[in-house]
Design an enzyme around this catalytic site. Structure first.
Site, short mmCIF file in Angstrom:
data_model
loop_
_atom_site.label_atom_id
_atom_site.label_comp_id
_atom_site.label_asym_id
_atom_site.label_seq_id
_atom_site.Cartn_x
_atom_site.Cartn_y
_atom_site.Cartn_z
N GLU A 129 10.13 16.11 15.37
CA GLU A 129 11.05 15.61 13.87
C GLU A 129 10.00 16.86 13.06
OE1 GLU A 129 9.38 12.53 11.81
OE2 GLU A 129 11.74 11.87 11.47
N GLU A 163 9.24 1.46 11.10
CA GLU A 163 10.78 2.73 11.15
C GLU A 163 10.02 4.18 11.27
OE1 GLU A 163 12.31 5.28 9.92
OE2 GLU A 163 12.51 4.70 7.62
N CYS A 200 13.87 10.02 7.23
CA CYS A 200 13.96 9.71 8.66
C CYS A 200 15.04 9.48 9.22
CB CYS A 200 13.41 8.53 8.21
SG CYS A 200 14.19 7.07 7.33
N LYS A 232 0.52 -1.36 -0.23
CA LYS A 232 -0.02 -0.12 0.00
C LYS A 232 0.48 1.44 0.20
CE LYS A 232 -1.56 3.31 1.83
NZ LYS A 232 -1.74 4.81 1.01
#
Ligand code: NDP
Length: 485
Positions: free
Chosen positions: A387, A254, A288, A179
């Site tokens: 983040e 992750e 990331c 997906k």
């Protein structure tokens, strides 16, 4: 007029067939460089996910499940060669879809090929053990595929993340349902076309584009899925883990980070400088493992800030196809998030050491922000803790190893860290004490390293992808004890 995009389609790929989503609906895909609609993609539904899981199960019971490890490896290697033949088209698709400069798109396509080569070569090299046990027994282990694996992939590095998760899962003989993100899925569709060309049996790979809360949620909740691999936000990762818990299946998460590069006063600054900046602005900071925090020992703090600032002032931001240093952000929403942090820096009286420039002819509809270096940020400030996922780096001063470690380990995340020092003992002390999944010493690989196991601790997630280690994650160990007297 919309340009013709190679591989683009508004269909789902299930059981080796391309067809419209079950509800017949599509979603627009935006070009982040100018805000225009690039293509329509299928809006896959729970029914499509059902069909994809059934196709994957059929593949496991049929042609795909009968292949030897060497045959699976050969298919992956063939696919890797085909990806290399299509590097330019794939780079262009990724540039248009994600907004990344063409050179980054090319690097991502080559990395995808490399994942396929690596896992193609590794497929038949996963060995079990024989275990000394009781007299009269032979005890041994072997690794089996989980079965159907679900892969939920974000928009920032579609090719690389598909390569590392789907590549490893296929190598171990799982059948995959992928997906991709609703904001960037053209290269996922290209991946399916190339898999078809390479000769993968029907159902080994199925791709269902659509919305996270529809197709994504249906995939994570599906009782026919035996393993989930997710890369994305912490909030969605928790939903995925909760769904996996309900089906008692393993999940690899992750979830990004707030990764530091730590610069000691004895570091080779000439060598460090390009890594310090590039690892923050690569893919407009939407990485990331972006090095979004730069920790600098006080004796060289002013020098490092000045040299980083010089680089920042030279950065040019513009449309992906202009292939400058930095492209647009993925979406209006991401632009809002990053703008919020820039406003917060201003309102908190933080020192903006330097910014890059948006080129004058950047299209008005694109989601551009100026790369921004913020110096002297207190380590508990939101800019140093959260983040941002944009081209914003904070520089934090420290005194000595103990304080460097306290700050480096002082966020909820723990994905990657970089250490710059010439002192060999310190290199090892730091590498041991840093709480994260990967440490780079005197280099930094944001997103790089097909061969290197990758993943985080804490809010960065758990489980490892990349390298040989991923093959263990995408398989289950079976122990067999035979009493033969
Ligand atoms: P998400 O975590 O929401 O999206 C990642 C993937 O999960 C996409 O494929 C998404 O599909 C899918 N998804 C969304 N909701 C669900 C659900 N309920 N069940 C199953 N799958 C779902 O991230 P966003 O794109 O919303 O980005 C938000 C923030 O996440 C960013 O600002 C950044 O901080 C972080 N992020 C981190 C990434 C990383 O590499 N670690 C990558 C991307 C984002 P869809 O796109 O259709 O919603």
């Amino acid at each position: 007029m919309r340009e013709t995009l190679p591989f683009a389609t508004n269909e789902v790929f299930i059981g080796g067939r391309w067809r419209a989503a079950s509800g017949g609906q599509t979603l627009p895909l935006a070009n982040p460089s100018d805000g225009s609609t690039l293509a329509e993609i299928a809006r896959g539904s729970a029914d499509d996910v059902d069909a994809a899981v059934a196709a994957a199960q059929a593949a496991l019971a049929g042609d795909w499940g009968r292949l030897t490890a060497a045959e699976r490896g050969r298919l992956l290697a063939t696919m890797g060669r085909k990806v290399l033949e299509h590097v330019e088209e794939l780079a262009r698709l990724e540039a248009l879809d994600v907004g990344k400069p063409l050179k980054q798109g090319r690097a991502d396509a080559v990395a995808l090929a490399r994942y396929l080569e690596f896992y193609g070569g590794a497929a038949d090299k996963v060995m079990g053990e024989t275990i000394p046990y009781l007299n009269g027994y032979t005890a041994l282990t072997w690794r089996e595929p989980h079965g159907v694996t679900g892969h939920i992939v974000p928009w920032n590095y579609p090719m690389q993340i598909i390569g590392r998760s789907v590549g490893a899962a296929l190598a171990m003989g799982n059948a995959c349902v992928l997906k991709p993100a609703e904001e960037a899925c053209l290269t996922a569709l290209a991946f399916a076309r190339i898999a078809e060309e390479a000769g993968f049996p029907a159902g080994a790979l199925n791709v269902v584009p659509g919305l996270g809360e529809e197709a994504g949620a249906a995939l994570t909740a599906h009782a026919g899925v035996q393993h989930l691999s997710f890369t994305g936000s912490v909030a969605t990762g928790r939903l995925v883990q909760a769904a996996a818990a309900r089906n008692t299946i393993p999940v690899t998460l992750e979830l990004g980070g707030k990764s530091p590069q730590i610069v000691f006063a004895d570091a080779d600054l000439d060598a460090a400088l390009p890594f310090l900046v590039n690892a923050g602005i690569q893919n407009a900071g939407q990485t990331c493992s972006a090095a979004s925090r730069i920790l600098v020992e006080r004796a060289v703090f002013d020098e490092v800030v000045a040299r980083m600032a010089q680089r920042y002032r030279a950065l040019r931001v513009g449309p992906a196809l202009a292939d400058l240093d930095v492209g647009p952000l993925i979406s209006a929403r991401q632009h809002e998030i990053v703008s919020h942090y820039l406003a917060l820096a201003r309102d908190s009286g933080l020192q903006v050491a330097a910014q890059g420039e948006i080129v004058h002819d950047a299209p008005a509809g694109g989601w551009y922000v100026r790369p921004t270096l913020v110096a002297g940020v207190p380590d508990r400030h939101a800019l140093a803790q959260e983040e941002i996922f944009g081209p914003v780096q904070v520089v934090i001063a420290f005194d000595g190893e103990a304080e460097a470690l306290r700050i480096a380990n002082g966020t909820a995340y723990g994905l990657v860290a970089g250490v710059w020092t010439r002192d060999g003992s310190r290199q090892l002390r730091m590498a041991r004490a840093l709480k994260c999944g990967q440490v780079f010493v005197n280099n930094y690989g944001a997103g790089g390293g097909v061969e290197l196991p990758f993943g985080g601790v804490g809010a960065s997630g758990h489980g490892r992808e990349k390298g040989f280690e991923a093959l263990y994650g995408f398989s289950a160990l079976k122990t067999v004890a035979i009493l033969h007297g």
